[in-house]
Every structure is written in C-alpha cells, then in structure tokens.
Scaffold this motif. Structure first.
Motif, short mmCIF file in Angstrom:
data_model
loop_
_atom_site.label_atom_id
_atom_site.label_comp_id
_atom_site.label_asym_id
_atom_site.label_seq_id
_atom_site.Cartn_x
_atom_site.Cartn_y
_atom_site.Cartn_z
N ASP A 253 0.84 -1.18 0.00
CA ASP A 253 0.00 0.00 0.00
C ASP A 253 0.88 1.23 0.00
O ASP A 253 1.87 1.30 0.73
CB ASP A 253 -0.90 0.01 1.23
CG ASP A 253 -1.87 -1.17 1.24
OD1 ASP A 253 -2.16 -1.68 0.14
OD2 ASP A 253 -2.32 -1.57 2.32
N HIS A 254 0.51 2.23 -0.80
CA HIS A 254 1.32 3.43 -0.93
C HIS A 254 0.48 4.68 -0.84
O HIS A 254 -0.68 4.70 -1.25
CB HIS A 254 2.11 3.42 -2.25
CG HIS A 254 3.05 2.27 -2.39
ND1 HIS A 254 4.18 2.14 -1.63
CD2 HIS A 254 3.01 1.18 -3.18
CE1 HIS A 254 4.81 1.02 -1.95
NE2 HIS A 254 4.11 0.42 -2.89
N LYS A 255 1.10 5.72 -0.30
CA LYS A 255 0.47 7.03 -0.21
C LYS A 255 1.43 8.05 -0.81
O LYS A 255 2.64 7.94 -0.64
CB LYS A 255 0.18 7.40 1.25
CG LYS A 255 -0.68 6.38 1.98
CD LYS A 255 -0.76 6.70 3.46
CE LYS A 255 -1.54 5.64 4.21
NZ LYS A 255 -1.57 5.91 5.68
N ALA A 256 0.88 9.03 -1.50
CA ALA A 256 1.74 10.04 -2.12
C ALA A 256 1.07 11.40 -2.01
O ALA A 256 -0.15 11.53 -2.12
CB ALA A 256 2.01 9.70 -3.58
N LEU A 257 1.89 12.42 -1.81
CA LEU A 257 1.44 13.81 -1.73
C LEU A 257 2.19 14.61 -2.78
O LEU A 257 3.41 14.57 -2.85
CB LEU A 257 1.71 14.39 -0.35
CG LEU A 257 1.34 15.86 -0.15
CD1 LEU A 257 -0.18 16.05 -0.22
CD2 LEU A 257 1.88 16.38 1.18
N LEU A 258 1.44 15.35 -3.60
CA LEU A 258 2.02 16.16 -4.67
C LEU A 258 1.54 17.59 -4.53
O LEU A 258 0.36 17.84 -4.25
CB LEU A 258 1.60 15.63 -6.04
CG LEU A 258 1.84 14.14 -6.32
CD1 LEU A 258 1.30 13.77 -7.70
CD2 LEU A 258 3.31 13.80 -6.22
N VAL A 259 2.46 18.54 -4.71
CA VAL A 259 2.15 19.97 -4.59
C VAL A 259 2.77 20.69 -5.79
O VAL A 259 3.90 20.40 -6.18
CB VAL A 259 2.69 20.55 -3.28
CG1 VAL A 259 2.35 22.04 -3.18
CG2 VAL A 259 2.14 19.80 -2.08
N VAL A 272 6.82 25.64 -9.89
CA VAL A 272 7.54 24.90 -8.86
C VAL A 272 6.71 23.68 -8.49
O VAL A 272 5.50 23.80 -8.28
CB VAL A 272 7.80 25.77 -7.61
CG1 VAL A 272 8.49 24.95 -6.53
CG2 VAL A 272 8.61 27.00 -7.95
N LYS A 273 7.36 22.51 -8.39
CA LYS A 273 6.63 21.28 -8.07
C LYS A 273 7.45 20.43 -7.10
O LYS A 273 8.69 20.41 -7.17
CB LYS A 273 6.35 20.46 -9.34
CG LYS A 273 5.57 21.22 -10.39
CD LYS A 273 5.40 20.42 -11.68
CE LYS A 273 4.40 19.30 -11.50
NZ LYS A 273 4.10 18.66 -12.82
N CYS A 274 6.77 19.69 -6.23
CA CYS A 274 7.44 18.74 -5.36
C CYS A 274 6.48 17.62 -5.00
O CYS A 274 5.26 17.79 -5.02
CB CYS A 274 7.98 19.41 -4.10
SG CYS A 274 6.73 20.21 -3.07
N GLY A 275 7.03 16.45 -4.69
CA GLY A 275 6.20 15.30 -4.34
C GLY A 275 6.96 14.32 -3.49
O GLY A 275 8.20 14.29 -3.48
N ASP A 276 6.21 13.47 -2.77
CA ASP A 276 6.83 12.51 -1.87
C ASP A 276 5.97 11.27 -1.78
O ASP A 276 4.74 11.35 -1.63
CB ASP A 276 7.00 13.12 -0.49
CG ASP A 276 7.81 12.23 0.45
OD1 ASP A 276 8.47 11.30 -0.05
OD2 ASP A 276 7.76 12.45 1.66
N ASP A 277 6.60 10.10 -1.90
CA ASP A 277 5.96 8.83 -1.57
C ASP A 277 6.03 8.68 -0.06
O ASP A 277 7.09 8.39 0.50
CB ASP A 277 6.68 7.68 -2.27
CG ASP A 277 5.97 6.36 -2.08
OD1 ASP A 277 5.41 6.13 -1.00
OD2 ASP A 277 5.97 5.55 -3.01
#
Length: 322
Positions: A253-259, A272-277
């Motif tokens: 199971d995975h969760k990700a946040l993208l901004v 500008v972009k950033c993301g994290d698993d």
C-alpha cells in the motif's frame, strides 16, 4: 495557368469529403534536449551526464462529429503518438473511440482516459506536464532517464475497451464513470462486464477546482483513490493532490502527496513542483521550470528536476500545437 487551375480543382475534391464529414486534424510536437545525472542504462549501470533528444508525448489525431438532429451527435476520435526525435510514426495508441453526445452528457466506448485520470488532471496539478517536471516522469525513471526516487503515484491510465459516461457540466460539477469488461481489463482475465471500474467527480468555479476519484482494477485486487484541489487567484495557482493505492508493483500500500504552484507574468509562466511517496522512501523530489509563450500555439521552456538521492535532469524544449 492551366496547371494552377487543375491543382486547385484536385485540392477541392480531396478536401470535400473531409469537410462534409466534419473531420478535424490536430496534434502536438514536443521535443526537448535533456541531460540526466543518475541515468540507469539497460544493464542497470548508473551513468552520469547523459544527453538525449526526446520526443515527449508528441501526437497526431483525427476527430469528428455528425449532427443527428434533436441535439444528438455522433462523436469519434483517433489519436496516436509520433516520435519527432527518431521519426517513428504511429507509435502507442492514445484516445480512440466512438460515441453519442447530447444535452444529457456523453456516452462512448473504445480507448479513453479513465475517469480517475481525468480527475487527476482536472485540478491542474500537472503543470508543465509531459516535461521532466511531469510527476509521472519524475517518479517513473524519467522515460528511461534519471531515476528520481521512483515515487509510487498512480494517476490513472488509458482504458482499452472502456464503456464510459461523462455528465454535462452541472453548475461546475461533472461526473464521470467507466467500466471495462474482463477481456479488456488487463487483469487476471475475468469474464464480467465490469471487471475494472473508475469513478470521478470534478468541480470548477471561480478559480476553485476540486476532484475526487476511485478506481478498482484486476477484479478488486488493485484499489486507488485520490483527492485534489487547486485555487487560482490573479496570476497565481496552487494545486495539491493526495493519493492512496493498494496495488503497486511490489504489492504494498502506498500514499503520495504532490504539490505544485505557478505564477504567470506576461508571456512567462514560472512553475515549482514537489512530491513525496509517504510510505516508501519519504524522500522528496522537486523541480522548477519556466515556460515562454512564443505565440498562441508555440512555446519554449527550461526545466530542472532533482531528488534527495542526487538524481537530476535538465531539459530545454519546444512545444507547438496544431
């Protein structure tokens, strides 16, 4: 003079069937010069400072409608990729379908973006999409380029053999749903009519965009859901998307946040972009870029992407839409 008249007559005859059928030819040419640090070649060896010319989602398509009267129309589309870097024609298929459209909405079947994918893109989270700042490229080995952390983020996909419905815009709200028979689902080969299901709700009004979606693939063994939002005020836009998925390649199971954020100043758009698993690595990937509009249909851009693992990529590209 006679040759000119003959050429004009031939052109008229060739164009007449297309005009009467209401066919539109459209497409996009997107080619970039890209440099990768942390490139993994086909043997798994990490290489530094690799240069390449990439055709990024360049495409050509044909679409049309036929008015059946009483507000009802037949619609169709056939779209495919074209590699402008090596000249490979008629690459992987994109949207290709036939259907009916009216005041009640749109019904279609064939190959189409899943409602989940429609919801993902509806908030504008993929600023400078298809470039090295595309979140999917940043997390999916950069199209055989730099492995920027392998963010496990599911943005939906093209459904082959989809049966879909898209509602009309209802005061800013649009509902979409699709099912895929087992023979087309890409799963374990079920025999049902709806072995894959995708549902989405999308809202847009006064600069605010909201989206939520759910998708179940492979007879329920792969479930995904997302929520996303963006807000535009004057020349500035901020977007955020959160996703959970239970069926990635490793079965976890995975969760990700993208901004993502952008600011437009004249013919320039700064991104500008950033993301994290959040489950897998908890390492951020990020990128910055600027787009410059050369005309209404053409633009040039520069973009840079990086990660906490020191993988990086630089890209200078041009896009022309026709």
């Amino acid at each position: 003079m006679k040759k000119a008249i003959l050429a004009a007559a031939i052109a008229t005859l060739v164009a007449a069937p297309a005009a009467s059928a209401n066919v539109t030819i459209y497409g996009q040419v997107h080619v970039a010069i890209e440099k990768y640090n942390g490139f993994q070649d086909e043997w798994g060896v990490i290489q530094d400072a690799v240069w390449a010319v990439k055709s990024n989602a360049s495409r050509i398509g044909f679409k049309g409608t036929e008015d059946l009267g009483n507000g009802l129309s037949v619609i169709w589309k056939a779209e495919t990729t074209y590699d402008f870097a090596d000249g490979s024609a008629w690459g992987s298929g994109r949207n290709a379908y036939i259907g009916l459209a009216g005041d009640w909405g749109t019904f279609l079947y064939g190959r189409h973006d899943s409602p989940y994918k429609m919801a993902y893109y509806s908030t504008g989270i993929e600023m400078m999409g298809d470039t090295i700042l595309d979140f999917i490229r940043m997390g999916d080995s950069m199209h055989n380029g730099s492995n920027l952390d392998d963010i496990e983020f599911w943005h939906g996909d093209l459904y082959s053999g989809a049966i879909a419905y898209i509602s009309p815009n209802m005061n800013g709200l649009t509902i979409a749903g699709a099912i895929v028979p087992g023979a087309n689902s890409g799963g374990p080969g079920g025999d049902g009519l709806a072995d894959a299901v995708s549902l989405a709700a999308m809202y847009a009004n006064n600069g605010l965009k909201l989206a939520m979606a759910y998708e179940s693939n492979e007879d329920g063994d792969d479930d995904s859901w997302l929520v996303g939002a963006s807000y535009t005020m004057n020349n500035m836009t901020l977007a955020v998307t959160y996703n959970e998925d239970s069926g990635m390649d490793d079965g976890g199971d995975h969760k990700a946040l993208l901004v993502a954020g952008s600011y437009r100043a004249g013919n320039n758009n700064f991104v500008v972009k950033c993301g994290d698993d959040l489950d897998r690595y908890s390492d951020w990937v990020w990128g910055i870029g600027v787009e410059h509009a050369l005309s209404k249909r053409s633009m040039a851009y520069v973009a840079y992407a990086d990660s906490e693992d020191d993988d990086s990529a630089l890209s200078v590209g041009m896009i022309h839409k026709f």
